[in-house]
Scaffold this motif. Sequence first.
Motif, short mmCIF file in Angstrom:
data_model
loop_
_atom_site.label_atom_id
_atom_site.label_comp_id
_atom_site.label_asym_id
_atom_site.label_seq_id
_atom_site.Cartn_x
_atom_site.Cartn_y
_atom_site.Cartn_z
N VAL A 248 18.86 38.60 -25.74
CA VAL A 248 18.28 37.81 -26.81
C VAL A 248 16.82 38.20 -26.96
O VAL A 248 16.09 38.26 -25.96
CB VAL A 248 18.40 36.30 -26.52
CG1 VAL A 248 17.62 35.49 -27.55
CG2 VAL A 248 19.86 35.87 -26.53
N GLU A 249 16.41 38.46 -28.19
CA GLU A 249 15.03 38.86 -28.45
C GLU A 249 14.06 37.80 -27.94
O GLU A 249 14.15 36.62 -28.26
CB GLU A 249 14.80 39.06 -29.95
CG GLU A 249 13.38 39.46 -30.29
CD GLU A 249 13.13 39.54 -31.78
OE1 GLU A 249 12.03 39.95 -32.17
OE2 GLU A 249 14.03 39.17 -32.57
N GLY A 250 13.11 38.23 -27.09
CA GLY A 250 12.11 37.33 -26.56
C GLY A 250 12.55 36.52 -25.37
O GLY A 250 11.77 35.78 -24.79
N TRP B 27 22.37 33.41 -36.76
CA TRP B 27 22.24 34.38 -35.68
C TRP B 27 22.30 35.78 -36.27
O TRP B 27 23.21 36.10 -37.02
CB TRP B 27 23.36 34.22 -34.65
CG TRP B 27 23.31 32.89 -33.98
CD1 TRP B 27 24.05 31.80 -34.28
CD2 TRP B 27 22.44 32.50 -32.94
NE1 TRP B 27 23.71 30.75 -33.48
CE2 TRP B 27 22.71 31.15 -32.64
CE3 TRP B 27 21.44 33.16 -32.21
CZ2 TRP B 27 22.04 30.45 -31.65
CZ3 TRP B 27 20.77 32.45 -31.22
CH2 TRP B 27 21.07 31.12 -30.96
N MET B 28 21.34 36.60 -35.95
CA MET B 28 21.36 37.98 -36.40
C MET B 28 22.11 38.80 -35.37
O MET B 28 21.68 38.92 -34.22
CB MET B 28 19.94 38.53 -36.56
CG MET B 28 19.90 39.94 -37.12
SD MET B 28 18.23 40.46 -37.53
CE MET B 28 17.57 40.75 -35.89
N ARG B 29 23.22 39.36 -35.74
CA ARG B 29 24.07 40.08 -34.81
C ARG B 29 23.77 41.57 -34.86
O ARG B 29 23.88 42.21 -35.90
CB ARG B 29 25.54 39.81 -35.14
CG ARG B 29 25.95 38.38 -34.86
CD ARG B 29 27.31 38.03 -35.43
NE ARG B 29 27.28 37.95 -36.89
CZ ARG B 29 26.87 36.88 -37.55
NH1 ARG B 29 26.44 35.82 -36.90
NH2 ARG B 29 26.86 36.85 -38.86
N ILE B 30 23.40 42.13 -33.71
CA ILE B 30 23.10 43.55 -33.60
C ILE B 30 24.09 44.14 -32.61
O ILE B 30 24.07 43.80 -31.43
CB ILE B 30 21.67 43.80 -33.10
CG1 ILE B 30 20.65 43.11 -34.02
CG2 ILE B 30 21.36 45.29 -33.00
CD1 ILE B 30 19.24 43.15 -33.50
N ARG C 177 12.06 46.22 -36.09
CA ARG C 177 11.72 45.15 -35.14
C ARG C 177 12.57 45.24 -33.87
O ARG C 177 12.08 45.01 -32.76
CB ARG C 177 11.91 43.80 -35.82
CG ARG C 177 10.81 43.47 -36.83
CD ARG C 177 10.92 42.03 -37.30
NE ARG C 177 9.74 41.64 -38.03
CZ ARG C 177 9.70 41.26 -39.30
NH1 ARG C 177 10.84 41.22 -39.99
NH2 ARG C 177 8.58 40.90 -39.89
N TRP C 178 13.85 45.54 -34.04
CA TRP C 178 14.74 45.66 -32.87
C TRP C 178 14.26 46.77 -31.94
O TRP C 178 14.24 46.62 -30.72
CB TRP C 178 16.16 45.95 -33.35
CG TRP C 178 17.14 46.23 -32.24
CD1 TRP C 178 17.83 45.33 -31.51
CD2 TRP C 178 17.50 47.52 -31.73
NE1 TRP C 178 18.62 45.97 -30.58
CE2 TRP C 178 18.43 47.31 -30.69
CE3 TRP C 178 17.13 48.83 -32.06
CZ2 TRP C 178 19.00 48.36 -29.98
CZ3 TRP C 178 17.70 49.88 -31.35
CH2 TRP C 178 18.62 49.64 -30.32
N ALA D 10 9.36 39.68 -34.08
CA ALA D 10 9.76 38.75 -35.13
C ALA D 10 8.58 38.04 -35.76
O ALA D 10 8.66 37.56 -36.89
CB ALA D 10 10.75 37.72 -34.57
N ARG D 11 7.46 37.97 -35.05
CA ARG D 11 6.26 37.32 -35.57
C ARG D 11 5.24 38.32 -36.08
O ARG D 11 4.10 37.97 -36.36
CB ARG D 11 5.64 36.44 -34.48
CG ARG D 11 6.47 35.22 -34.13
CD ARG D 11 6.07 34.59 -32.82
NE ARG D 11 4.63 34.40 -32.70
CZ ARG D 11 4.01 34.10 -31.56
NH1 ARG D 11 4.73 33.99 -30.44
NH2 ARG D 11 2.71 33.93 -31.51
#
Length: 444
Positions: free
Chosen positions: A295-297, A316-319, A347-348, A363-364
């Motif tokens: 999970v990002e972060g 939810w952004m699914r990668i 960003r990913w 993301a920010r």
Amino acid sequence: MAAEQERDPDAVPDPGAEWLADVLHAPDDVSLVTEVADMMSVFAAQRLVRIHAMRRNALDEARMYGGAVAAVVERSVRLELAAALRVTENAAAGLVAMAESLVHRYPAALESLGRARMTERHAEILVDALDPIEPEVRARVTDRAIALAEELAIGAFRRALRALIDVERSATLAERHERALGQRRVVVEPADDGMAWIHALLPAVEARAIHGRLTAIAKALGDGDDDRTLDQRRADVFGDLLVDGETTALAPEARGIRATVAVTVPVMSLLDHAGGPGRSAGGVDASTACGPAVVEGVGPIPAARARELCGGADGWMRILTHPETGVVLSVGRDQYRPPPPLRRLVRWRADRCMAPGCGIPAARCEIDHTFAWEHGGETSLDNLAPLCKGHHTIKHHGGWRVSQIAGSGGALEWTSPSGRRYRVEPERRVPVFRSSDDLVSAPF
């Protein structure tokens, strides 16, 4: 020696040339600072070695009178160390523990600190991260942890070390997460001036989503004449949502905001094989074979939780990534320009602001054209990087030059006003595939 024999003894020294040579070899302001910083690392290592020797000598003397006084001697050492250094006993105890760890468990890290290849803060982070983990995991990661400490800035090192440990411990992640869930709770801690802290121990995914929604609503509320800071608005939204339980009092543009969290999942972890959901045909947990879901972060999460999050819930952004190459298979279609999949991929790949040492999540951050659009730069993966607002401003107005390093997979080179160069690597790599013709013609 030959050069001295060939020198003309009657030649008159050129003061201008000597002055120029002195200027060229004189250290600049940054070199003077880094020289002192290196000495501080060397002295820090020496201090820890001597603290350990002080404690060892005191305990050796105590053994002459039996082991019963060992605890008293330990306390005496901490007290004397605190008095001599003019610090608290708690701080002195931390120095004693640090010295014990480096001398006995991480001698290579102590040597690195003594040679100024890492800072004292790097060494503290290393010890704090490695000491609590299982000895067998610690043995596998220590050498790589030291190499990371010698290479990365403090913030990047902390993240990389956590990721390294999480990957090594991923085989037991589900069991440890299940035990940790039993500890979830909410606690109120009194503070001064009629204030209080409210702490919630939650699963990291939910905590990140809660904070993300609070931030998004707080930002929406700040678009008008609101003179509250972002932190103040975020705290007010937190109270409104929990006390009132609804958002009708909020401005219309802030009511429908929901959390968005990026989940990166090896695609094999989502498939049902003969061994059951998320297991390979041989019965091996796919999350172990392919790497954990991230999970990002937040970091790794159990495969079962990842399958739940990727089951179709909105927000939810699914990668999805290939289990062997890591290539991105899908990044979804619920974001906006330029264009949505490209923004997500940028960003990913970076995961964080791509300025030296910055830890602000991507993301920010703002998506920046490294080579400016108005100067002919393209909106392409090899010309985009996330920068936080502060570093975005520094890039354009602070006298720094930033460029993408060709063939690096997204690394940036920052050149400071003094001419020094700093390389910033992205957290992840986007694989590049070549055709069979390219492979045939490529030199070996």
